[in-house]
Design a protein around this motif. Structure first.
Motif, PDB file in Angstrom:
ATOM      1  N   VAL A 131       0.841  -1.199   0.000  1.00 25.06           N
ATOM      2  CA  VAL A 131       0.000   0.000   0.000  1.00 25.06           C
ATOM      3  C   VAL A 131       0.876   1.249   0.000  1.00 25.06           C
ATOM      4  CG1 VAL A 131      -1.731   1.311   1.285  1.00 25.06           C
ATOM      5  CG2 VAL A 131      -1.918  -1.173   1.128  1.00 25.06           C
ATOM      6  N   VAL A 132       1.910   1.279   0.858  1.00 24.37           N
ATOM      7  CA  VAL A 132       2.811   2.428   0.923  1.00 24.37           C
ATOM      8  C   VAL A 132       3.520   2.620  -0.423  1.00 24.37           C
ATOM      9  CG1 VAL A 132       4.887   3.362   2.014  1.00 24.37           C
ATOM     10  CG2 VAL A 132       3.142   2.260   3.405  1.00 24.37           C
ATOM     11  N   ASP A 133       4.017   1.531  -1.022  1.00 25.79           N
ATOM     12  CA  ASP A 133       4.704   1.632  -2.317  1.00 25.79           C
ATOM     13  C   ASP A 133       3.779   2.179  -3.391  1.00 25.79           C
ATOM     14  OD1 ASP A 133       6.974   0.651  -1.136  1.00 25.79           O
ATOM     15  OD2 ASP A 133       6.739  -1.394  -1.945  1.00 25.79           O
ATOM     16  N   ASP A 134       2.514   1.715  -3.397  1.00 22.13           N
ATOM     17  CA  ASP A 134       1.545   2.191  -4.381  1.00 22.13           C
ATOM     18  C   ASP A 134       1.262   3.680  -4.184  1.00 22.13           C
ATOM     19  OD1 ASP A 134      -0.389   1.686  -6.533  1.00 22.13           O
ATOM     20  OD2 ASP A 134      -1.876   2.149  -4.979  1.00 22.13           O
ATOM     21  N   LEU A 135       1.101   4.099  -2.917  1.00 22.27           N
ATOM     22  CA  LEU A 135       0.842   5.517  -2.642  1.00 22.27           C
ATOM     23  C   LEU A 135       2.048   6.385  -3.011  1.00 22.27           C
ATOM     24  CD1 LEU A 135      -1.028   5.173   0.761  1.00 22.27           C
ATOM     25  CD2 LEU A 135      -2.013   5.851  -1.425  1.00 22.27           C
ATOM     26  N   LYS A 136       3.262   5.878  -2.748  1.00 20.26           N
ATOM     27  CA  LYS A 136       4.471   6.624  -3.120  1.00 20.26           C
ATOM     28  C   LYS A 136       4.561   6.787  -4.630  1.00 20.26           C
ATOM     29  CE  LYS A 136       7.519   5.506   0.752  1.00 20.26           C
ATOM     30  NZ  LYS A 136       8.717   4.766   1.168  1.00 20.26           N
ATOM     31  N   LYS A 137       4.242   5.709  -5.357  1.00 20.47           N
ATOM     32  CA  LYS A 137       4.327   5.724  -6.819  1.00 20.47           C
ATOM     33  C   LYS A 137       3.397   6.778  -7.412  1.00 20.47           C
ATOM     34  CE  LYS A 137       2.578   2.232  -9.003  1.00 20.47           C
ATOM     35  NZ  LYS A 137       2.347   0.869  -9.497  1.00 20.47           N
ATOM     36  N   ARG A 138       2.238   6.992  -6.757  1.00 20.55           N
ATOM     37  CA  ARG A 138       1.278   7.972  -7.251  1.00 20.55           C
ATOM     38  C   ARG A 138       1.449   9.352  -6.609  1.00 20.55           C
ATOM     39  NH1 ARG A 138      -3.793   6.471  -5.951  1.00 20.55           N
ATOM     40  NH2 ARG A 138      -3.167   4.811  -4.594  1.00 20.55           N
ATOM     41  N   GLY A 139       2.505   9.521  -5.787  1.00 20.56           N
ATOM     42  CA  GLY A 139       2.769  10.824  -5.184  1.00 20.56           C
ATOM     43  C   GLY A 139       1.838  11.177  -4.048  1.00 20.56           C
ATOM     44  N   LEU A 140       1.222  10.193  -3.416  1.00 17.62           N
ATOM     45  CA  LEU A 140       0.285  10.459  -2.331  1.00 17.62           C
ATOM     46  C   LEU A 140       0.857  10.101  -0.963  1.00 17.62           C
ATOM     47  CD1 LEU A 140      -2.944   9.050  -4.000  1.00 17.62           C
ATOM     48  CD2 LEU A 140      -2.269  11.435  -3.781  1.00 17.62           C
ATOM     49  N   TRP A 141       2.168   9.873  -0.887  1.00 15.75           N
ATOM     50  CA  TRP A 141       2.799   9.471   0.369  1.00 15.75           C
ATOM     51  C   TRP A 141       4.091  10.234   0.539  1.00 15.75           C
ATOM     52  CZ3 TRP A 141       1.323   6.345   4.315  1.00 15.75           C
ATOM     53  CH2 TRP A 141       2.299   5.973   5.234  1.00 15.75           C
ATOM     54  N   GLY A 158       0.402  18.359   0.264  1.00 16.73           N
ATOM     55  CA  GLY A 158       1.575  18.439   1.123  1.00 16.73           C
ATOM     56  C   GLY A 158       1.247  18.358   2.599  1.00 16.73           C
ATOM     57  N   GLU A 159      -0.015  18.598   2.968  1.00 20.66           N
ATOM     58  CA  GLU A 159      -0.385  18.495   4.371  1.00 20.66           C
ATOM     59  C   GLU A 159      -0.865  17.083   4.661  1.00 20.66           C
ATOM     60  OE1 GLU A 159      -2.934  21.389   6.036  1.00 20.66           O
ATOM     61  OE2 GLU A 159      -1.996  23.027   4.966  1.00 20.66           O
ATOM     62  N   PRO A 160      -0.424  16.512   5.779  1.00 17.19           N
ATOM     63  CA  PRO A 160      -0.834  15.150   6.108  1.00 17.19           C
ATOM     64  C   PRO A 160      -2.342  15.045   6.295  1.00 17.19           C
ATOM     65  CG  PRO A 160       0.996  15.836   7.491  1.00 17.19           C
ATOM     66  CD  PRO A 160       0.547  17.043   6.726  1.00 17.19           C
ATOM     67  N   VAL A 161      -2.884  13.941   5.848  1.00 22.04           N
ATOM     68  CA  VAL A 161      -4.302  13.648   6.030  1.00 22.04           C
ATOM     69  C   VAL A 161      -4.388  12.554   7.075  1.00 22.04           C
ATOM     70  CG1 VAL A 161      -6.335  12.692   4.912  1.00 22.04           C
ATOM     71  CG2 VAL A 161      -4.861  14.254   3.666  1.00 22.04           C
ATOM     72  N   ALA A 162      -5.354  12.633   7.950  1.00 12.49           N
ATOM     73  CA  ALA A 162      -5.488  11.583   8.963  1.00 12.49           C
ATOM     74  C   ALA A 162      -5.819  10.276   8.259  1.00 12.49           C
ATOM     75  CB  ALA A 162      -6.602  11.949   9.932  1.00 12.49           C
ATOM     76  N   MET A 163      -4.840   9.382   8.251  1.00 15.80           N
ATOM     77  CA  MET A 163      -5.045   8.090   7.604  1.00 15.80           C
ATOM     78  C   MET A 163      -4.326   7.038   8.407  1.00 15.80           C
ATOM     79  SD  MET A 163      -3.934   6.830   3.895  1.00 15.80           S
ATOM     80  CE  MET A 163      -3.651   5.096   3.620  1.00 15.80           C
ATOM     81  N   THR A 164      -4.974   5.928   8.594  1.00 21.51           N
ATOM     82  CA  THR A 164      -4.331   4.802   9.242  1.00 21.51           C
ATOM     83  C   THR A 164      -4.285   3.671   8.268  1.00 21.51           C
ATOM     84  OG1 THR A 164      -6.451   4.158  10.159  1.00 21.51           O
ATOM     85  CG2 THR A 164      -4.996   5.492  11.565  1.00 21.51           C
ATOM     86  N   GLY A 165      -3.392   2.723   8.493  1.00 19.11           N
ATOM     87  CA  GLY A 165      -3.156   1.680   7.507  1.00 19.11           C
ATOM     88  C   GLY A 165      -3.958   0.429   7.763  1.00 19.11           C
ATOM     89  N   ALA A 166      -3.748  -0.535   6.881  1.00 12.80           N
ATOM     90  CA  ALA A 166      -4.428  -1.816   6.943  1.00 12.80           C
ATOM     91  C   ALA A 166      -3.419  -2.885   7.289  1.00 12.80           C
ATOM     92  CB  ALA A 166      -5.078  -2.134   5.620  1.00 12.80           C
ATOM     93  N   GLY A 167      -3.883  -3.982   7.739  1.00 11.79           N
ATOM     94  CA  GLY A 167      -2.961  -5.079   8.003  1.00 11.79           C
ATOM     95  C   GLY A 167      -3.673  -6.297   8.492  1.00 11.79           C
ATOM     96  N   SER A 168      -2.890  -7.303   8.799  1.00  6.17           N
ATOM     97  CA  SER A 168      -3.508  -8.540   9.265  1.00  6.17           C
ATOM     98  C   SER A 168      -3.327  -8.703  10.742  1.00  6.17           C
ATOM     99  CB  SER A 168      -2.912  -9.712   8.536  1.00  6.17           C
ATOM    100  OG  SER A 168      -1.511  -9.707   8.613  1.00  6.17           O
TER     101      SER A 168
END
Length: 168
Positions: A131-141, A158-168
């Motif tokens: 997920v992080v790699d995909d967001l970086k590739k699209r300039g959203l991380w 450029g300002e952080p958005v409140a977002m939490t990640g996914a996982g198992s």
């Protein structure tokens, strides 16, 4: 047949048996492997309907609908594209709108993702590498800052958005 020829034939036979065993193992594993896809990946390059995949992203705000048939319908987004999801079963306690999730299943012929497993994040800081790699590739991380809103989004770029990640 000379001793050398017998030895070579024995070694050749063993290599053949090992190659056959490896081939059978890889074939059986190929049916259970599920590749990670973002909603953008699925919309732009739809997988074969019988192919198992993992869909990762955020549960879109206002999209969760619980039916009388114990099915839950919601949409998963990556801030670019959205994929509708249908899931029958118990959802994780941490599942909610705006939450990062990973759903595993198949894409139906009507382009609705039929999930048989839904995983929600387990803490405030974890996000799968894919997920992080995909967001970086699209300039959203941004490293250290997390998710950033796309230009023209709700928050200034450029300002952080409140977002939490996914996982198992």
């Amino acid at each position: 047949m000379t001793r050398k020829q017998k030895r070579l034939a024995g070694i050749g036979g063993m290599v053949g048996v090992v190659a056959l065993a490896v081939g059978l193992v890889l074939q059986s594993l190929s049916t259970s492997i599920a590749f990670f896809n973002s909603p953008t990946d699925i919309v732009s390059n739809a997988p074969v309907p019988t192919q198992r995949i993992r869909l990762g992203g955020l549960v879109e705000q206002g999209s969760v609908e619980r039916g009388a048939d114990s099915k839950v319908r919601f949409r998963v987004t990556d801030s670019v594209e959205t994929v509708p999801v249908v899931y029958a079963g118990l959802l994780p306690d941490l599942f909610r709108e705006g939450q990062g999730i990973i759903a595993e299943g198949t894409l139906g012929p009507d382009r609705v993702f039929l999930a048989d497993t839904v995983l929600a994040k387990h803490d405030e800081t974890y996000m799968p590498k894919e997920v992080v790699d995909d967001l970086k590739k699209r300039g959203l991380w941004e490293d250290g800052n997390g998710m950033v809103a796309p230009k023209g989004g709700d928050a200034p770029a450029g300002e952080p958005v409140a977002m939490t990640g996914a996982g198992s």
